[in-house]
Design a protein around this motif. Structure first.
Motif, mmCIF file in Angstrom:
data_model
loop_
_atom_site.group_PDB
_atom_site.id
_atom_site.type_symbol
_atom_site.label_atom_id
_atom_site.label_comp_id
_atom_site.label_asym_id
_atom_site.label_seq_id
_atom_site.Cartn_x
_atom_site.Cartn_y
_atom_site.Cartn_z
ATOM 1 N N VAL A 1 20.303 6.309 11.831
ATOM 2 C CA VAL A 1 19.318 6.998 12.639
ATOM 3 C C VAL A 1 18.490 5.913 13.337
ATOM 4 C CG1 VAL A 1 17.298 8.492 12.523
ATOM 5 C CG2 VAL A 1 19.281 8.978 11.085
ATOM 6 N N GLN A 2 18.479 5.957 14.669
ATOM 7 C CA GLN A 2 17.841 4.890 15.428
ATOM 8 C C GLN A 2 16.327 5.106 15.497
ATOM 9 O OE1 GLN A 2 19.511 2.185 16.877
ATOM 10 N NE2 GLN A 2 21.126 2.975 15.543
ATOM 11 N N PRO A 3 15.570 4.024 15.560
ATOM 12 C CA PRO A 3 14.115 4.190 15.551
ATOM 13 C C PRO A 3 13.541 4.716 16.853
ATOM 14 C CG PRO A 3 14.684 1.876 15.724
ATOM 15 C CD PRO A 3 15.968 2.617 15.531
ATOM 16 N N ASP A 4 14.188 4.470 17.998
ATOM 17 C CA ASP A 4 13.516 4.849 19.241
ATOM 18 C C ASP A 4 14.340 5.673 20.206
ATOM 19 O OD1 ASP A 4 15.169 2.768 19.653
ATOM 20 O OD2 ASP A 4 13.608 1.359 20.232
ATOM 21 N N VAL A 5 15.625 5.916 19.908
ATOM 22 C CA VAL A 5 16.382 6.806 20.793
ATOM 23 C C VAL A 5 16.994 7.920 19.965
ATOM 24 C CG1 VAL A 5 16.928 5.055 22.520
ATOM 25 C CG2 VAL A 5 18.477 5.417 20.581
ATOM 26 N N ASN A 6 17.319 9.036 20.614
ATOM 27 C CA ASN A 6 17.966 10.117 19.879
ATOM 28 C C ASN A 6 19.478 9.901 19.915
ATOM 29 O OD1 ASN A 6 18.933 11.010 22.350
ATOM 30 N ND2 ASN A 6 17.399 12.638 22.552
ATOM 31 N N VAL A 7 20.185 10.809 19.270
ATOM 32 C CA VAL A 7 21.625 10.621 19.107
ATOM 33 C C VAL A 7 22.353 10.699 20.446
ATOM 34 C CG1 VAL A 7 22.214 13.068 18.685
ATOM 35 C CG2 VAL A 7 23.562 11.264 17.586
ATOM 36 N N PHE A 8 21.808 11.430 21.422
ATOM 37 C CA PHE A 8 22.452 11.487 22.747
ATOM 38 C C PHE A 8 22.424 10.122 23.418
ATOM 39 C CE2 PHE A 8 21.028 15.955 22.269
ATOM 40 C CZ PHE A 8 22.186 16.639 22.574
ATOM 41 N N TRP A 9 21.228 9.516 23.472
ATOM 42 C CA TRP A 9 21.123 8.220 24.149
ATOM 43 C C TRP A 9 21.818 7.112 23.362
ATOM 44 C CZ3 TRP A 9 18.702 6.652 28.828
ATOM 45 C CH2 TRP A 9 18.154 7.717 29.585
ATOM 46 N N ASP A 10 21.962 7.285 22.061
ATOM 47 C CA ASP A 10 22.627 6.259 21.252
ATOM 48 C C ASP A 10 24.138 6.315 21.394
ATOM 49 O OD1 ASP A 10 22.910 4.220 19.281
ATOM 50 O OD2 ASP A 10 23.261 5.718 17.736
ATOM 51 N N THR B 1 13.092 13.871 11.706
ATOM 52 C CA THR B 1 12.937 12.427 11.926
ATOM 53 C C THR B 1 12.123 12.132 13.177
ATOM 54 O OG1 THR B 1 14.899 12.300 13.318
ATOM 55 C CG2 THR B 1 15.223 11.999 10.956
ATOM 56 N N GLY B 2 11.877 13.144 13.983
ATOM 57 C CA GLY B 2 11.178 12.915 15.233
ATOM 58 C C GLY B 2 12.110 12.771 16.416
ATOM 59 N N ARG B 3 13.421 12.799 16.157
ATOM 60 C CA ARG B 3 14.368 12.767 17.281
ATOM 61 C C ARG B 3 15.665 13.473 16.871
ATOM 62 N NH1 ARG B 3 14.101 8.178 14.434
ATOM 63 N NH2 ARG B 3 11.948 8.259 15.085
ATOM 64 N N ASP B 4 16.369 13.982 17.874
ATOM 65 C CA ASP B 4 17.583 14.733 17.579
ATOM 66 C C ASP B 4 18.641 13.866 16.895
ATOM 67 O OD1 ASP B 4 16.715 17.175 18.577
ATOM 68 O OD2 ASP B 4 17.334 16.696 20.618
ATOM 69 N N CYS B 5 19.213 14.402 15.849
ATOM 70 C CA CYS B 5 20.264 13.712 15.096
ATOM 71 C C CYS B 5 21.630 14.353 15.283
ATOM 72 C CB CYS B 5 19.929 13.718 13.603
ATOM 73 S SG CYS B 5 18.480 12.746 13.195
ATOM 74 N N VAL B 6 21.651 15.562 15.816
ATOM 75 C CA VAL B 6 22.890 16.295 16.078
ATOM 76 C C VAL B 6 22.820 16.769 17.520
ATOM 77 C CG1 VAL B 6 24.307 18.310 15.467
ATOM 78 C CG2 VAL B 6 22.945 17.166 13.704
ATOM 79 N N GLY B 7 23.869 16.580 18.289
ATOM 80 C CA GLY B 7 23.801 16.993 19.681
ATOM 81 C C GLY B 7 25.121 17.512 20.213
ATOM 82 N N HIS B 8 25.005 18.533 21.058
ATOM 83 C CA HIS B 8 26.167 19.054 21.779
ATOM 84 C C HIS B 8 25.810 19.073 23.246
ATOM 85 C CE1 HIS B 8 28.543 20.460 18.336
ATOM 86 N NE2 HIS B 8 27.371 20.672 17.766
ATOM 87 N N LEU B 9 26.735 18.688 24.083
ATOM 88 C CA LEU B 9 26.450 18.713 25.512
ATOM 89 C C LEU B 9 27.650 19.265 26.260
ATOM 90 C CD1 LEU B 9 26.607 16.560 28.162
ATOM 91 C CD2 LEU B 9 25.971 14.947 26.386
ATOM 92 N N ASN B 10 27.384 20.165 27.181
ATOM 93 C CA ASN B 10 28.439 20.854 27.939
ATOM 94 C C ASN B 10 28.218 20.677 29.435
ATOM 95 O OD1 ASN B 10 29.983 22.899 25.979
ATOM 96 N ND2 ASN B 10 27.819 22.927 25.397
ATOM 97 N N PHE B 11 29.274 20.449 30.161
ATOM 98 C CA PHE B 11 29.157 20.488 31.627
ATOM 99 C C PHE B 11 30.496 20.874 32.227
ATOM 100 C CE2 PHE B 11 29.672 16.016 30.379
ATOM 101 C CZ PHE B 11 30.751 15.592 31.106
ATOM 102 N N ARG B 12 30.432 21.299 33.475
ATOM 103 C CA ARG B 12 31.634 21.733 34.182
ATOM 104 C C ARG B 12 32.332 20.558 34.838
ATOM 105 N NH1 ARG B 12 32.680 26.323 32.735
ATOM 106 N NH2 ARG B 12 30.956 27.774 32.597
ATOM 107 N N LEU B 13 33.648 20.659 34.883
ATOM 108 C CA LEU B 13 34.459 19.746 35.687
ATOM 109 C C LEU B 13 35.012 20.561 36.851
ATOM 110 C CD1 LEU B 13 36.346 18.011 32.750
ATOM 111 C CD2 LEU B 13 34.369 17.141 34.033
#
Lengths: 371, 371, 371, 371
Positions: free
Chosen positions: C175-184, C216-228
Motif C-alpha cells: 500500500v503506497q503512502p501517497d498514491v492510490n492503487v490506480f496511479w500506482d 487507509t485513506g486511499r483506494d486499494c481496489v480499483g476497476h476502470l472501464n472505457f470504450r474502444l
C-alpha cells in the motif's frame, strides 16, 4: 508403419447395405456404455442383452429400448442370429466366453485386457484367425481424439525420432481385489503406445518395480521401464496411492515433443518445438571430430480436438473390420502385445526388478504351434 | 532420528564471540554466491578470494568489497590465518583441494557433489575426522525453507509411515560435457532424501535406467528406483531433454501425502490429508480374517514458507558446526551416502538395469581401513 | 497505425559513430537498473550518478564502475557535457527536474508516470517539442518481448477487430503512502494498451470504481472501464489486497484472442483461434434477413519469446530516437495519454463512478496555448 | 445473519411421514435433471411430466419410470392431486405458469431467474405469501458443497470483514437469442452473493458496462460494480466471447481471503491466511496519530468438499420448507433481490454506465400495495 482402417479420422458412413446384429454380454459397469453406443450406431442392431443376473440384464435392456434380455451366451447363440457379440465380463472369464463365441462363428469385441494370460490370449487369436473372424480388444483410449492426433503426429514424423516416453497414470484409486496396479492401469498406457509408436509395442525385455507398502497383498505403486529403438527409453508410472490425479504422457522427439494432459480439457495436447540438437561436424584432415550441442526454443502449439465419444468409434471400427475383413487397430495381435508385456512385468517383479524377456518376437511360430 | 544442529529453524545469532575467517576458492559460477553470503554473514570474515585465473579472482574480490585476490590455495594457507575454506571448483578437483585444506587444519565447505568418487570421498571424510575438522557438502536445497518444512513434517510423523517417494527433476537442460544426467541432477534429489527421510539415504541396492538417444556419449534421460523400509519405494526421474521444466517431489505417507512443487511460488508445498487405509480385522473363532480398505478425502493444507536465501543458512550452519564441534546436516557422511548411491547407479547402468548393491552399510569398517 | 522506430524487433546496432553521454538522477530503487543497463549499452557513456543523498549516489557509482557521484542536477549540467539525463526520482519531482534538464538542452528519459498531473505533463511535452528534444517515459513493459509480440499480433490484424480487453494486475501489494492503487498500478496497463491498440489510448470517457475498505485513506481496489472503437470495451482491475498474484491481459478479437499471462514463464502468450462469428445473410426478396451465429474452436498457439531485459531496449530506443530525431514509442505524447486517463479516473471516483471525460482530443490546441 | 433451514449441511432424512406429490412442467434442457432427482428422492413422489410437446413429455416420463405424461398444467391440476409443481419452462412463461399453480394452492419450485421482470416477481411472491405457499427459485449453485462451505466461512466470521468481491464467469458461451449476457449468467453470481454475504444482496445502486462488439443485438461482454457495506466493493465479469473458461469468485476479507475456482476439481476452494492489516495507534498527548500497515503471509487451506449433486439438495429443501412452513434459502425474496439488481443493470446500461438505483429497500411497502 502398419496399415489401419482409416486411422486418422472419424469413421463416417455412407449407406451401410444392412445393419449388423450384435448382443452385449455383461450388464455391469461397462456393458451399459457399449449398449448405448451400439444402439445409437447406424452400423448396428442391438438385439439382446445377456447377463447371469437376469434382472440386471432386463434393466439395461429396458433402458436402451425394448429389447430382449437373456441369461446365457448359449441362449444368445441359439435364439438370435447375431453377427457379433460384445463382451464386458470380468477378465478371468474372457477366454471361455470368447472361445465359445468364436467357435459359434461370431465376431467378438472384448473389454480390456484381452485375456487374463498370454496363453489364453494366444488361443483366442488363433481361433479367430482359423475361423476368419474379427477379434477386437476394447482399448478405448486408442479411439479418443487426443490419441488419434498423437498417432498422426508421431507416425507422420512431426516429432522426428522418438527419444523418450514418460507416462504417468496416478490417482487415489480403487485398490482392486484381484489384480495389481500394473494389470489394472498399465493396459491403458501400453495399448496407447502400441497404437502410437511407429513399430508398435515390441520391447525385448521389461524391468518393473512394484511396492505394496500398505500390505494389501498386491502392488499399489508401480514403475516399468523398457527400451525403444535407437536407445530411446519408455517409463510408465502407475499408482493407486497418489492424492493427486495425473494422466499424462510425454513423447520426446528429436524435432518436437508432445505432452498429453488428459485432465486439462482446455489444452489436452501440447506440441513443443523445443529440444536439444546434436550437430556432428565431420573432421577434416588433421582435426578432431567435434560435436556441437544446440538448443531450440520454438513455439508451442496445441491442436484443437473434436469432442467425440471414443466408444462410438470403437463400434464403428468393429463394423468396418467385419465388413472389410480387416484387423482392427486394437485387434487381437495388439491385445496380445499388451499381455506379453504385462506377463514380463510379473516375471520382473518376482526377480527383484531384473529385466525379464518379453515373449512375442516368435509370435508367428507359437501360433503355428497352437493350431 | 538423527540429531542436527537446530534443523527446523533459521539460524539466528546472538553476539558471536568473534568472527571466523574464511577464503573462497573458485570464482566461477558458484563462488560469487558463496562470497556474497559470507560477506553478508555476521559469523564470517571473508579474507580472500582465490582462483587460478587471477583476473577472475580480482573481479569477484572487488565486487564483494576490497579484499585480497590470490592465485593458489597454498598462497591462501601461507598468507591468511583462515579458520576455513569454501571450495567452489570442478568436482574432479575436490579431492586434491579439500585434502590440502584439511591437512593444513582448515575446516572445509565444498560444493556438491562431495567428490568425483566414493573412494575419494571416503579419504576426505576420514581425514576430516582424524583431524577433528568440519567437512560439509554444500547441498544447498537442504537449507531452503521448503525442504526444512518437509523434513519437519516427515520426521514429526505427520505423514505417518512413508509409502512411496517420487521425484522429478526435468528440464531442457544443459547437456554437461563430462557427467551424465544422473551425476548432474540426482545429487539434489538424493541429498534431499538423505536429509528428509527418517533413516537417511540407506538403500541396499539401486536400479537405474539411462538413455542417450541423441548419441551424446552420456545418458541424458534417467530413472532410478530403490526400496525404502517397509516395502516402500523411491523413484527419481532426471532428464535433460524435457521441453517443460518440472521440479517436483511427492512423499506419500500412510496418514498424509506431501507434494513439493518448487516452481510454484504461490503454493510450493501442499499436504494432502487423503489416502487409502487398510484396517485389518482380527478374526474371531470360526471366521475368516477380513481386510477393509477405506479412502480418506480430507483437507489440503499449504504451509506458509519464509522467504530466505538458502545459502545464508549454509554459511551459518558451517559456523555453528565449527563452534560447537558438530556434524552438519549435510556433512561428509551425508555427502558419502549420496556418492554411494551414484556409484551404484553407474554399476546398474553397465549391467542393463539390474540392481546394484550400494556400498555403505559397512562404512565404519571401511573408514577404519583407510586410516 | 502509428509509426515507431523499428518497434517489432530488438534494437541491434552497427557501429554507432560515437557514444552518447548520460547521467542518472536518482539512485534509489529504479536508478541502479537504469545505471546498469546504460553502462552495458554500446550506445551510452554513463558519466555521472546524481542523488541528493550523496552517499547513496557514491555507492551506486562504485557498483557500476568508477564514475563520479554528485549531489544535484545543476552540478551534472555544469560539470559534465551530457547529451541526456535519465531521471528516477519520485513522481512529484518529475516536472521540476525534467523542465530543468530540457531547458538546459538535454534529452530526457523519465520514470513512469511521466508527471504527477496532466498539466505538468503538457508543459514538459511542450518544452521538449519547442527545443527539439526527446522526452521519453520509461514505460518498461512496452519493451518486453511479450508486449512487443502482442503489439505485432494486434497491429498486423491477426486478431481481427478488437472486441474486448480485460487486464488484471492484482497482488498482495505494498500500500503506497501517497498514491492510490490506480496511479500506482494502472500506468502499466494503460501504457501497454496505448502501445498495443491500433489507435492508441484515446477513450472519450472513463468510469472508475475504487474502494478503501481498510480505511487507509486511499483506494486499494480499483476497476476502470472505457470504450474502444466499434462498441468494444476495456476493463482494468488493479488491487493491492489480493492474496494471489495475477498479471494477465486478455485481448479478444473477431478472429483470434490473445492471453498474456506474465507470471507463466513456460507459456506467457497464448493465441486462441476460438471465437464467435456472426454471418449476416443478405435477405432475398420476400425473405427475412437472418443472422447465423457460429462457433470456432481452433488450435492454440504459443509463440516462443526471446529472453531479453526490457530496459536494455529502453536505453537503445532512447539513443535511436536522439540520433534520428524520432518520437519514442513511449514518448511524451504517450505519457500524456496515460495521465489523461488517470486524471479522468480521479474525477470519476469523486462523482460516484459516473463516466468522466478524458482530456486529449483537443491536445494539439492545448499545447498551442501552453507555448 | 438470516436463518435458513439447516443451511450448512446436507439434508438428511429420517422417516418422512408421507411422500409429497409433485409434477414437473417442462421437459426440455433442465426438466430431466429435476425429474431424475425428484424420482430418486425419499421426500417425493413424481406423479406426472407435463410439456406442450407431448412426445417430449412421454419420452422423459418413460426414462424416469412408468409415469403419466400430459400436455398442460391445467391437466396436471385437474387430474393429479399434487402438493407442488416444479417448473422448468422459459423465463418469459414463469409468471403465468407460476401464478396458475399458486392460485390452485400448489407450492412451486421455478427455474432461475424467478421471473422476466421484477414486477412479475413481486406479484408471484405476494401471491405465494397470501396463500401461505412455498415459492422457491432453483438457484442451484447455492446448494453445491463449495457454496455451502463459502457461506459457512463468511457467516462464521472466518474471513473477518468483507473487503471486496470479484466474480468471473466467462466462456466461449452460447449467445442467447433473447437475453443479454447479464440476464443469462449474472443470476448465478448474484444469487450466490445473496446467499453468502451476511446481509444478503442489498446494494443501493449498480453500475454496469456492456458491449456488443459483434453486433448481435445484445450485450455479450458485461461488467457490473456495486458497493457492499463498509466501503467494500463487488465486481462481476460475465462474458460469452472468452476463449478460455473461468468460473471463479474471490471474497477478500480482513482476516482471510477465499478463492473459489469451480473448474479445479482438485482444489475448488482455497482459503488464504494472507492480507494487509492496518493498526491504528491511538495518539498520546502531543503526538501525531500513526497508522501502521503490516502484511500477513500465512498458510493456505483447502477444505475437502463432499461429492454430492446440488439438485438433490434443492428438492430436499423444497420438501423441508413445505413441511415446516419455512422460506427456502433461495426463496421468492431472494429471487426478487436478484431481479432487482438485474433491472438496475438494465437501467445503468441505458444511461451510459451511470449508477442506477436498485429497488428493494422499500420492498415490504410495495408488496403491501400489490395485495
Amino acid at each position: 508403419m502398419r496399415a489401419f482402417p482409416n486411422p486418422f479420422q472419424a469413421h463416417t458412413h455412407r449407406q451401410p447395405s444392412r445393419k449388423l446384429r450384435i448382443a452385449v454380454v455383461g450388464a455391469g459397469y461397462w456393458g451399459p456404455n457399449l449398449a448405448r453406443n451400439l444402439q445409437a450406431s447406424p452400423d448396428w442392431d442391438l438385439v439382446a442383452i445377456c447377463d447371469l443376473d437376469l434382472e440386471r440384464a432386463r434393466k439395461l435392456a429396458a433402458a436402451v429400448g425394448e429389447i430382449p434380455a437373456v441369461e446365457s451366451l448359449d441362449e444368445v447363440l441359439d435364439t438370435f442370429d447375431v453377427d457379433a457379440v460384445a463382451i464386458a465380463t470380468p477378465a478371468r472369464t474372457h477366454h471361455g466366453t470368447v472361445m465359445t463365441a468364436l467357435r459359434a462363428g461370431k465376431h467378438v469385441l472384448v473389454e480390456k485386457p484381452l485375456a487374463d494370460s498370454r496363453a489364453h490370449g494366444l488361443e483366442m487369436v488363433a481361433e479367430a484367425e482359423a475361423n476368419g473372424l474379427v477379434l477386437m480388444a476394447d482399448h478405448t483410449y486408442c479411439y479418443t481424439p487426443a490419441v488419434l492426433k498423437m498417432q498422426e503426429l508421431v507416425q507422420s514424423g512431426s516429432l522426428g525420432e522418438i527419444l523418450f516416453v514418460d507416462s504417468t497414470r496416478i490417482n487415489l484409486g480403487l485398490v482392486q481385489p484381484d489384480v495389481n496396479v500394473f494389470w489394472d492401469l498399465a493396459p491403458h498406457d501400453l495399448s496407447i503406445l502400441d497404437f502410437v509408436l511407429p513399430g508398435g509395442l515390441n520391447p525385448a525385455e521389461v524391468s518393473a518395480f512394484g511396492a505394496d507398502p500398505l500390505g494389501t497383498g498386491r502392488d499399489c505403486v508401480g514403475h516399468l521401464n523398457f527400451r525403444l529403438p535407437n536407445d530411446a527409453t519408455a517409463h510408465v508410472h502407475v499408482n493407486w496411492l497418489s492424492p493427486t490425479k495425473i494422466r499424462q504422457m510425454v513423447i520426446g522427439g528429436s524435432l518436437r515433443t508432445l505432452v498429453w494432459d488428459d485432465l486439462n480439457p482446455q489444452q489436452r495436447l501440447s506440441v513443443y518445438d523445443r529440444g536439444v540438437s546434436l550437430d556432428r561436424q565431420p573432421k577434416s584432415a588433421g582435426e578432431k571430430a567435434s560435436t556441437n550441442i544446440s538448443y531450440r526454443l520454438g513455439d508451442t502449439w496445441s491442436p484443437a480436438l473434436p469432442e467425440r465419444e471414443a466408444l462410438s468409434q470403437v463400434v464403428a471400427e468393429l463394423a468396418y473390420c467385419i465388413r472389410n475383413g480387416q484387423e482392427a487397430r486394437t485387434g487381437g495381435a495388439s491385445g496380445l502385445r499388451v499381455l506379453s508385456v504385462l506377463e514380463a512385468v510379473t516375471r520382473s517383479l518376482t526377480q527383484d526388478g531384473q529385466p525379464a524377456a518379453v515373449a512375442g518376437a516368435e509370435l508367428a511360430e507359437e501360433m503355428e504351434g497352437v493350431r
